[in-house]
Design a protein around this motif. Structure first.
Motif, PDB file in Angstrom:
ATOM      1  N   ARG A   1      75.447 -17.293 114.263  1.00 45.53           N
ATOM      2  CA  ARG A   1      74.953 -17.932 115.499  1.00 45.53           C
ATOM      3  C   ARG A   1      73.435 -17.987 115.550  1.00 45.53           C
ATOM      4  O   ARG A   1      72.869 -18.490 116.505  1.00 45.53           O
ATOM      5  N   LYS A   2      72.806 -17.415 114.560  1.00 46.98           N
ATOM      6  CA  LYS A   2      71.352 -17.320 114.602  1.00 46.98           C
ATOM      7  C   LYS A   2      70.715 -18.615 114.111  1.00 46.98           C
ATOM      8  O   LYS A   2      71.069 -19.144 113.069  1.00 46.98           O
ATOM      9  N   ARG A   3      69.754 -19.084 114.904  1.00 46.60           N
ATOM     10  CA  ARG A   3      69.112 -20.354 114.537  1.00 46.60           C
ATOM     11  C   ARG A   3      67.751 -20.129 113.892  1.00 46.60           C
ATOM     12  O   ARG A   3      67.014 -19.233 114.311  1.00 46.60           O
ATOM     13  N   PHE A   4      67.451 -20.977 112.937  1.00 47.50           N
ATOM     14  CA  PHE A   4      66.144 -20.927 112.273  1.00 47.50           C
ATOM     15  C   PHE A   4      65.536 -22.315 112.208  1.00 47.50           C
ATOM     16  O   PHE A   4      66.240 -23.290 111.930  1.00 47.50           O
ATOM     17  N   LEU A   5      64.238 -22.366 112.461  1.00 49.63           N
ATOM     18  CA  LEU A   5      63.475 -23.569 112.113  1.00 49.63           C
ATOM     19  C   LEU A   5      62.667 -23.168 110.893  1.00 49.63           C
ATOM     20  O   LEU A   5      61.852 -22.233 110.968  1.00 49.63           O
ATOM     21  N   ILE A   6      62.898 -23.839 109.775  1.00 48.50           N
ATOM     22  CA  ILE A   6      62.128 -23.535 108.567  1.00 48.50           C
ATOM     23  C   ILE A   6      60.986 -24.537 108.511  1.00 48.50           C
ATOM     24  O   ILE A   6      61.217 -25.750 108.469  1.00 48.50           O
ATOM     25  N   VAL A   7      59.769 -24.012 108.572  1.00 43.69           N
ATOM     26  CA  VAL A   7      58.600 -24.900 108.658  1.00 43.69           C
ATOM     27  C   VAL A   7      57.804 -24.848 107.355  1.00 43.69           C
ATOM     28  O   VAL A   7      58.049 -23.976 106.503  1.00 43.69           O
ATOM     29  N   ASP A   8      56.839 -25.771 107.211  1.00 50.48           N
ATOM     30  CA  ASP A   8      56.118 -25.815 105.924  1.00 50.48           C
ATOM     31  C   ASP A   8      54.909 -24.886 105.867  1.00 50.48           C
ATOM     32  O   ASP A   8      54.264 -24.781 104.825  1.00 50.48           O
ATOM     33  N   ALA A   9      54.577 -24.199 106.965  1.00 49.25           N
ATOM     34  CA  ALA A   9      53.545 -23.149 106.904  1.00 49.25           C
ATOM     35  C   ALA A   9      54.263 -21.837 106.646  1.00 49.25           C
ATOM     36  O   ALA A   9      55.465 -21.716 106.911  1.00 49.25           O
ATOM     37  N   ALA A  10      53.519 -20.861 106.116  1.00 51.10           N
ATOM     38  CA  ALA A  10      54.153 -19.584 105.799  1.00 51.10           C
ATOM     39  C   ALA A  10      53.168 -18.449 106.024  1.00 51.10           C
ATOM     40  O   ALA A  10      52.017 -18.670 106.405  1.00 51.10           O
ATOM     41  N   MET A  11      53.661 -17.228 105.757  1.00 47.16           N
ATOM     42  CA  MET A  11      52.815 -16.050 106.000  1.00 47.16           C
ATOM     43  C   MET A  11      51.538 -16.069 105.164  1.00 47.16           C
ATOM     44  O   MET A  11      50.571 -15.415 105.515  1.00 47.16           O
ATOM     45  N   ASN A  12      51.511 -16.825 104.067  1.00 42.38           N
ATOM     46  CA  ASN A  12      50.263 -16.898 103.293  1.00 42.38           C
ATOM     47  C   ASN A  12      49.202 -17.710 104.041  1.00 42.38           C
ATOM     48  O   ASN A  12      48.016 -17.540 103.819  1.00 42.38           O
ATOM     49  N   ASP A  13      49.651 -18.593 104.954  1.00 42.43           N
ATOM     50  CA  ASP A  13      48.711 -19.395 105.753  1.00 42.43           C
ATOM     51  C   ASP A  13      48.257 -18.617 106.987  1.00 42.43           C
ATOM     52  O   ASP A  13      47.115 -18.730 107.416  1.00 42.43           O
ATOM     53  N   LEU A  14      49.175 -17.888 107.588  1.00 39.33           N
ATOM     54  CA  LEU A  14      48.887 -17.148 108.820  1.00 39.33           C
ATOM     55  C   LEU A  14      49.632 -15.819 108.741  1.00 39.33           C
ATOM     56  O   LEU A  14      50.855 -15.781 108.843  1.00 39.33           O
ATOM     57  N   MET A  15      48.868 -14.752 108.534  1.00 41.59           N
ATOM     58  CA  MET A  15      49.447 -13.421 108.300  1.00 41.59           C
ATOM     59  C   MET A  15      49.742 -12.645 109.576  1.00 41.59           C
ATOM     60  O   MET A  15      50.450 -11.641 109.539  1.00 41.59           O
ATOM     61  N   ARG A  16      49.104 -13.019 110.677  1.00 40.97           N
ATOM     62  CA  ARG A  16      49.096 -12.136 111.859  1.00 40.97           C
ATOM     63  C   ARG A  16      50.493 -11.737 112.344  1.00 40.97           C
ATOM     64  O   ARG A  16      50.718 -10.570 112.634  1.00 40.97           O
ATOM     65  N   PRO A  17      51.466 -12.665 112.423  1.00 42.13           N
ATOM     66  CA  PRO A  17      52.786 -12.222 112.877  1.00 42.13           C
ATOM     67  C   PRO A  17      53.410 -11.208 111.907  1.00 42.13           C
ATOM     68  O   PRO A  17      53.948 -10.183 112.329  1.00 42.13           O
ATOM     69  N   SER A  18      53.301 -11.450 110.591  1.00 41.98           N
ATOM     70  CA  SER A  18      53.892 -10.530 109.619  1.00 41.98           C
ATOM     71  C   SER A  18      53.169  -9.191 109.607  1.00 41.98           C
ATOM     72  O   SER A  18      53.791  -8.145 109.501  1.00 41.98           O
ATOM     73  N   LEU A  19      51.845  -9.237 109.694  1.00 38.65           N
ATOM     74  CA  LEU A  19      51.045  -8.021 109.515  1.00 38.65           C
ATOM     75  C   LEU A  19      51.015  -7.141 110.757  1.00 38.65           C
ATOM     76  O   LEU A  19      51.092  -5.924 110.669  1.00 38.65           O
ATOM     77  N   TYR A  20      50.874  -7.754 111.918  1.00 41.11           N
ATOM     78  CA  TYR A  20      50.726  -6.962 113.148  1.00 41.11           C
ATOM     79  C   TYR A  20      51.866  -7.195 114.131  1.00 41.11           C
ATOM     80  O   TYR A  20      51.795  -6.707 115.263  1.00 41.11           O
ATOM     81  N   GLY A  21      52.855  -7.991 113.752  1.00 40.35           N
ATOM     82  CA  GLY A  21      53.875  -8.380 114.727  1.00 40.35           C
ATOM     83  C   GLY A  21      53.238  -9.182 115.849  1.00 40.35           C
ATOM     84  O   GLY A  21      53.696  -9.153 116.992  1.00 40.35           O
TER      85      GLY A  21
END
Ligand code: LLP
Length: 441
Positions: A323-343
């Motif tokens: 039931r879990k939905r995902f939007l897979i986008v063309d940007a990734a953690m290499n472009d923007l680290m803040r969510p991965s690094l600091y939540g």
């Protein structure tokens, strides 16, 4: 009239503009996201995605808000280069009269490349300066070295003596004040590697005063980043002022107080009135300095450029796992680290807003890591494959933290000024990356 048709998202930079209607009954108004006078959908079509877009008007407005908030005392704004170090952004900042806070020889070279004359408004911070970096800064004639240990002080003295230069120094003090922010970006407690505890700082000043090539000029503090409780700044500065009094009694000519950076922004978009926020910050900083006859140095980074940037990304695929939905986008953690690094939380909005329908979804990138996400279980406008999304408030610590993980090239960056949009860093190609490497045979 025009105002009514605009809904402001991050004034004065980003706003939705009414475009027309789509479909029949019920007719849905289409709104399009603009950066100043540039339509982001069109820009993404021209320049591709992922794409960083910055607003010059926002950066100017923030610099000028700082200037007015601190006009009561002599001060120099030293924009923190680490937040966003693109040459064009540095040029914009220098053009508004600000100086710079650098933490490496590389950052100093960027500043010198943009405007050599700005060297006399540069402060050099950081716990691990090398002799080569000190030499570069001494030759350039920077304003102030913020010293973080006795060994560093010795090396600076030796380097300055060798070059027959004089270095103005401050000791970066660790005031043991909790910044109440994310532990990775909190710096002002004794458990952190930064600065020198107040009692030990006095010994460093005595050591510096004995060196003919060092000129004891100030005190410095930086307690962390993304600080929203301004009382913390007041507390840290009150401790610094206590130290300045003691140092003056000991005969040191303290002229500068460097209050560091750290003023937070609202990633939820609630504190839209930056003027009010900066006024509260200025009261907290200026209160303890009253009557002290000090020249204030400020090192803001995030509060100048954070809200001035968005990352545009396209939805590649929609996917549902159970039931879990995902939007897979063309940007990734290499472009923007803040969510991965600091939540870290970053608001995500559609560039074209036509539907009121929403869904709960994750927004993730193509990198092979579960940590490669921008949002989790987030309520977002329903997006189709091919739709363009904007990740907000990424002007600071966005592109600069980028990497080539998964051999992805760094995203292109564009600076918008009114109706003009200029590429200030082109998209990195695979060739750019491979050029550094050899196959050995
Ligand atoms: N001065 C010094 C000595 C600093 O270490 C920093 C930031 C600043 C000034 C600027 O602080 P600001 O005004 O931008 O808060 N990557 C993290 C932030 C790291 C901050 C490091 N030092 C993030 O994305 O939240």
């Amino acid at each position: 009239m025009k105002r009514e048709r605009e809904s402001l998202l991050r004034p004065p930079a980003f706003a939705y503009r009414w475009k027309g209607v789509r479909g029949r009954a019920p007719e849905l108004p289409i709104e399009e996201l603009y950066c100043e006078r540039v339509a982001l959908e069109q820009l993404a079509e021209q320049r591709g995605t992922p794409l960083y877009v910055y607003s010059a008007a926002m950066i100017r407005a923030r610099l000028s808000a700082f200037g007015s908030a601190f006009r009561a005392i002599p001060h120099t704004l030293c924009y923190s280069v680490k937040a966003n170090s693109t040459l064009a952004i540095l040029r914009l900042v220098a053009g508004e009269g600000a100086g710079f806070d650098v933490v490496s020889g590389g950052e100093l070279q960027r500043v010198l490349r943009v405007r050599r004359k700005s060297a006399n408004k540069v402060v050099f911070s950081g716990v691990g300066k090398t002799a080569a970096e000190m030499e570069l800064a001494l030759r350039a004639g920077i304003l102030l070295f913020n010293i973080e240990s006795s060994s560093e002080l010795q090396l600076l003295a030796a380097t300055a003596t060798r070059l027959k230069k004089r270095a103005a120094v401050a000791v970066r003090v660790n005031p043991d004040v909790s910044a109440k922010t994310h532990p990775y970006i909190s710096t002002g407690l004794h458990q952190h590697k930064f600065g020198v505890p107040i009692p030990e700082a006095q010994a460093l000043y005595a050591q510096a005063a004995k060196e003919p090539c060092l000129n004891v000029a100030g005190v410095s503090v930086h307690i962390g980043s993304q600080i929203t409780d301004v009382a913390t700044f007041r507390e840290a500065l009150a401790r610094m002022v206590g130290l300045v009094r003691v140092l003056r009694v000991q005969g040191h000519d303290i002229r500068y107080i460097d209050a560091g950076g750290g003023l937070g922004i609202s990633y939820e978009g609630t504190q839209q009135n930056f003027e009010r926020q900066i006024a509260a910050y200025a009261r907290a900083v200026l209160g303890p300095l009253r009557g002290m006859k000090l020249h204030l140095l400020l090192e803001p980074g995030r509060s100048i450029v954070g809200a001035a940037g968005v990352l545009l990304t396209r939805v590649l695929y929609r996917k549902t796992n159970h039931r879990k939905r995902f939007l897979i986008v063309d940007a990734a953690m290499n472009d923007l680290m803040r969510p991965s690094l600091y939540g870290a939380y970053h608001e995500i909005v559609p560039v074209s807003r036509a539907s009121k329908e929403t869904e709960i979804t994750d927004v993730v990138g193509p990198i092979c890591e579960t940590g490669d996400f921008f949002a989790r279980d987030r309520k977002l406008s329903l997006a189709k494959e091919g739709d363009l999304l904007a990740i907000l408030d990424v002007g600071a610590y966005g592109a600069v933290l980028g990497s080539n993980y998964n051999t992805r090239g760094r995203a292109a960056e564009v600076l918008v000024d009114g109706a003009k949009a200029k590429v200030i860093r082109r998209r990195e190609s695979v060739e750019d990356q491979l050029r550094m490497e050899s196959r050995l045979s």
